[in-house]
Design an enzyme around this catalytic site. Structure first.
Site, mmCIF file in Angstrom:
data_model
loop_
_atom_site.group_PDB
_atom_site.id
_atom_site.type_symbol
_atom_site.label_atom_id
_atom_site.label_comp_id
_atom_site.label_asym_id
_atom_site.label_seq_id
_atom_site.Cartn_x
_atom_site.Cartn_y
_atom_site.Cartn_z
ATOM 1 N N GLY A 124 0.772 -1.285 0.207
ATOM 2 C CA GLY A 124 0.125 -0.292 0.420
ATOM 3 C C GLY A 124 0.855 1.224 0.198
ATOM 4 O O GLY A 124 1.879 1.206 0.168
ATOM 5 N N GLN A 125 0.443 2.118 -1.028
ATOM 6 C CA GLN A 125 1.321 3.286 -0.744
ATOM 7 C C GLN A 125 0.183 4.850 -0.833
ATOM 8 O O GLN A 125 -0.871 4.616 -1.652
ATOM 9 C CB GLN A 125 2.110 2.989 -2.216
ATOM 10 C CG GLN A 125 3.260 4.641 -1.889
ATOM 11 C CD GLN A 125 3.832 3.920 -3.528
ATOM 12 O OE1 GLN A 125 4.015 3.279 -3.567
ATOM 13 N NE2 GLN A 125 5.023 4.808 -2.570
ATOM 14 N N GLY A 126 0.547 5.887 -0.158
ATOM 15 C CA GLY A 126 -0.514 6.640 -0.540
ATOM 16 C C GLY A 126 0.689 8.435 0.328
ATOM 17 O O GLY A 126 0.914 8.461 0.376
ATOM 18 N N ASP B 249 -10.551 10.053 8.777
ATOM 19 C CA ASP B 249 -10.576 9.665 7.665
ATOM 20 C C ASP B 249 -10.893 7.744 7.473
ATOM 21 O O ASP B 249 -10.326 7.061 6.819
ATOM 22 C CB ASP B 249 -9.307 8.957 7.198
ATOM 23 C CG ASP B 249 -8.898 9.117 5.807
ATOM 24 O OD1 ASP B 249 -9.220 9.822 5.020
ATOM 25 O OD2 ASP B 249 -7.970 8.939 5.291
#
Length: 764
Positions: A461-463, A579
């Site tokens: 995962g990447q954000g 969030d």
């Protein structure tokens, strides 16, 4: 059957006898030009087949004989094999070359009859254009170009101006590498072949054909077999001469301002063009009789075992090959056993280097190479001693540098640990030992080992906040390691407090924080690993799985509402997620939902925002009241959760494009409008529409509508939402509810069922 066997045996003997016939009775030379096999002169058997048949013809003018290829109707200038010194086709180390005389295109000349174009066609032959050829144009007002080389454009312009200092520039001489390589030739090209795409250069730039009387441009490379040459009149207005003879041709020779002045000379003299060639035959037995090693085996690291190597390829029954003597051998690879060992010790000067007596080396020839032996023992011992000394000194320097690097790394980790609040965290962990005994301070070495030094292959995962890696601890547990991009140093104290708070959370539907690492530049968090992706993927991507059932979606809604209710009320201090979205809801292997990425986002965010001053969140989920006031409350989480409920009902993304108007709108607004217009059934996800419990869907839709109210005061809190969802999930199948419309929109209420069924809807 016996007759067939005799036929095959006789055929094999015939093919094996071809090289023998070549040596015994065939002519190997025509004039001064050598004719190596598979080319040959004379009877059948002296050449491989008709493509390689050479006729020795007498010249009509000089009487001398010259070789001629009748199959392609061209005079031969030279034939060379790969690896020979005269091989001008040097950029194809795996191919042989042949130079032939080529016609020219002309205009306005005494002998051409205005033939302003020509085509050189070698398709379906074993010949192709080499990469040493240039397009050359000679004559005034001459614009020449190549055809059949698309998408490449090759051409140049030759003019005769009033001033010797005024030279025209080629009108398109930017030559690209042609991509039109046929599949057979591409298979035979060496893997390390790099085509040459630059224009030809001459050391003296004043002599190059640069447009004053003659011009040239590099022909495309890539084993093309069809190229045309055309001539047109130039339209340059700065001309003193416009007529006269003009010629253009493809050639491998170098022409300059000194030897390309008279266009008429090229009719009598002729030009040469370089072609590459390979074996093209239906006689597979011939290729087998060469007993050469497949070059593909050498590319894979296999040891050389033969004296010659071949690139072999078979297509549509036709055999293709390009052979060469192996390194250390010379001869003709197309003649069996003709590749002979090169004696480097006698044919090369000083193959073992310096020949002085003090440093005498002895050369010993070997098959395909040579060895050099130094018999001067004292120098050997001296060299060994010097080598050991250098090894010891080098080892000492390496060990000393490694020690310094390790000490520097230790000091750096200690500095980061202190700056990141490690001492404070240790103190608080000690004071709350009974409640957070499972929380761990990981070392950077542990996490580097768990994630294979944070290998990109481990990224799951990447954000905006950072990157999440999958890791495995030494005890075999799979973990999710979250490495933030940047940390706000002013919020490190808040981060430590959050770690303490989150470490005390123990809820089955909340991803467990296992610990953190403070020895790195930014703190790293370690969570339990959830293997089955997130809810967003299962709802909006191509997942044909269990989540297509309404009952599973209902269970997910109950689970995550319970988790958020716990965070808002049951935890030791309220934790607002800030969030909530479907990508932050993870599913395990049994499709049990778990909430992730909560609380710590304000501590490790890269945007350095304070949660009460600057808007943060994800488009489509942000509470409009929070967006207007910049004040985040627990009801802001409720609004975001309402969007997730609508996702579960409709299967739509939080931001959608209306098919009728192509207008982009939020899912919340789209849902409220559909409820006002009594179109709930139309927007239910098609995957659940036919087998869902419609009364449950209506009840959840009413609840989502309350969560999406524009003012926070009118929304239920998370405890109410969780309780309502549990009641809906456990209610009998025949219960009835009303469709409840948002009163803020001043619309009429629409009902489904009887008025007595409103109790559940109002209790929500």
């Amino acid at each position: 059957m016996r007759g067939n066997k005799n036929y095959y045996f006789l055929s094999l003997l015939y093919f094996l006898s071809l090289p023998i016939l070549h040596f015994s009775s065939c002519t190997h030379k025509c004039g001064d030009i050598q004719i190596p096999f598979p080319f040959g002169i004379g009877e059948i058997g002296c050449y491989l087949d008709e493509w390689y048949q050479v006729e020795c013809r007498p010249s009509a003018t000089s009487g001398k004989v010259f070789p001629f290829l009748p199959k392609i109707n061209m005079e031969v200038v030279n034939i060379s094999l790969p690896g020979t010194n005269d091989d001008i086709f040097y950029t194809y180390p795996s191919f042989s070359s042949i130079r032939v005389k080529s016609p020219v295109a002309s205009m306005g000349c005494s002998t051409d009859g205005n033939d302003s174009g020509l085509t050189l066609n070698f398709t379906e032959t074993p010949f192709f254009f080499g990469d040493q050829n240039n397009l050359v144009a000679v004559g005034c007002n001459n614009k020449a170009s190549l055809t059949n080389v698309e998408p490449t454009m090759v051409g140049c312009e030759s003019t005769c101006t009033t001033s010797n200092n005024s030279r025209s520039i080629p009108f398109f001489n930017k030559v690209g590498c042609s991509g039109s390589v046929d599949s057979v030739t591409r298979d035979l090209l060496p893997k390390n072949y790099i085509p040459v795409c630059s224009t030809t250069k001459i050391q003296d730039d004043t002599l190059i054909c640069n447009g004053e009387g003659c011009c040239q441009a590099k022909a495309p490379v890539g084993s093309q077999q069809l190229i045309g040459v055309t001539i047109t009149n130039s339209t340059n207005g700065n001309l003193t001469k416009g007529g006269g003879c003009k010629v253009a041709f493809l050639t491998d020779e170098v022409y300059t301002l000194s030897n390309a002045t008279d266009p008429e000379q090229f009719f009598s003299k002729g030009v040469t063009v370089s072609l590459g060639w390979f074996i093209q035959t239906k006689n597979h037995s011939f290729l087998q009789s060469l007993d050469c090693q497949n070059r593909g085996e050498l590319d894979k690291g296999k040891k050389r075992t033969r004296q010659c190597t071949c690139d072999n390829h078979i297509a549509s029954g036709m055999g293709y090959a390009s052979c060469a003597c192996a390194s250390g051998y010379k001869g003709n690879p197309y003649v069996s056993d003709d590749c002979q060992d090169i004696n480097e010790c006698t044919e090369y000067k000083n193959p073992c280097g310096d020949t002085r007596i003090l440093y005498r080396n002895t050369c010993i020839n070997t098959s395909g190479g040579h060895r050099c032996i130094d018999y001067h023992i004292p120098e050997v011992m001296l060299g060994l001693g010097a080598g050991f000394f250098v090894l010891i000194v080098g080892g000492g320097i390496w060990w000393w540098r490694k020690l310094l690097r390790k000490r520097r790394m230790t000091n750096r980790k200690r500095k980061f640990f202190k700056r990141n609040g490690g001492l404070l965290l240790q103190q608080q962990l000690n004071t709350t030992q009974g409640r957070v005994e499972k929380t761990k301070l990981f070392s950077s070495r542990e996490l580097e080992k768990a994630t294979d030094n944070f290998n990109d292959n481990r990224v799951i995962g990447q954000g905006g906040q950072g990157t999440v890696y999958k890791g495995m601890l030494v005890d075999g547990r799979s973990v999710a390691v979250k490495k933030s991009n940047v940390v706000d140093e002013d919020k490190l104290q808040e981060f430590i407090n959050e770690v303490i708070i989150l470490s005390q959370i123990n809820h089955r539907h909340v991803v467990k924080l296992l610990g953190c690492c403070l020895e790195t530049e930014v703190p790293i968090l370690v969570y339990e690993f959830i293997p089955n992706g997130n809810l967003f993927q299962h709802l909006h991507e191509e997942f044909d799985d269990y989540t297509a059932l309404w009952g599973v979606r209902m269970r997910i809604a109950v689970d995550i509402s319970g988790a958020f209710s716990y965070l808002h009320t049951a935890a030791c201090s309220p934790i607002y997620h800030r969030d909530i979205k479907s990508t932050n809801i993870l599913l395990d292997e049994k499709y049990r939902a778990k909430v992730s990425d909560f609380g710590t986002s304000r501590s490790v965010s890269i945007d350095h925002t304070h949660w009460t001053t600057v808007i943060s969140g994800t488009v489509g989920y942000v509470d409009p009241e929070y967006y207007g006031s910049s004040h985040f409350t627990e009801k802001s989480d409720v609004y975001s959760f309402g969007v997730v409920l609508v996702e579960l009902i409709t299967g739509e993304k939080p931001v959608i494009t209306l098919s009728e108007t192509q207008e982009i709108t939020g899912l919340a607004d789209y849902f409220r409008l559909a409820m006002r217009e009594n179109r709930l059934f139309e927007i239910i996800d098609a995957r659940i529409r036919n087998d869902c419990k419609l009364e449950q869907v209506i009840a959840v839709a009413n609840l989502a509508l309350r969560c999406l109210k524009k003012t926070g005061k009118t929304r239920p809190d998370m405890r109410e939402v969780s309780t309502a969802l549990e009641r809906i999930c456990s209610a009998p199948e025949d219960f009835q509810v009303q469709i409840q419309i948002d009163e803020e929109d001043e619309t009429t209420k629409l009902f489904r069922g009887y008025s007595g069924s409103t109790e559940i809807a109002r209790s929500m």
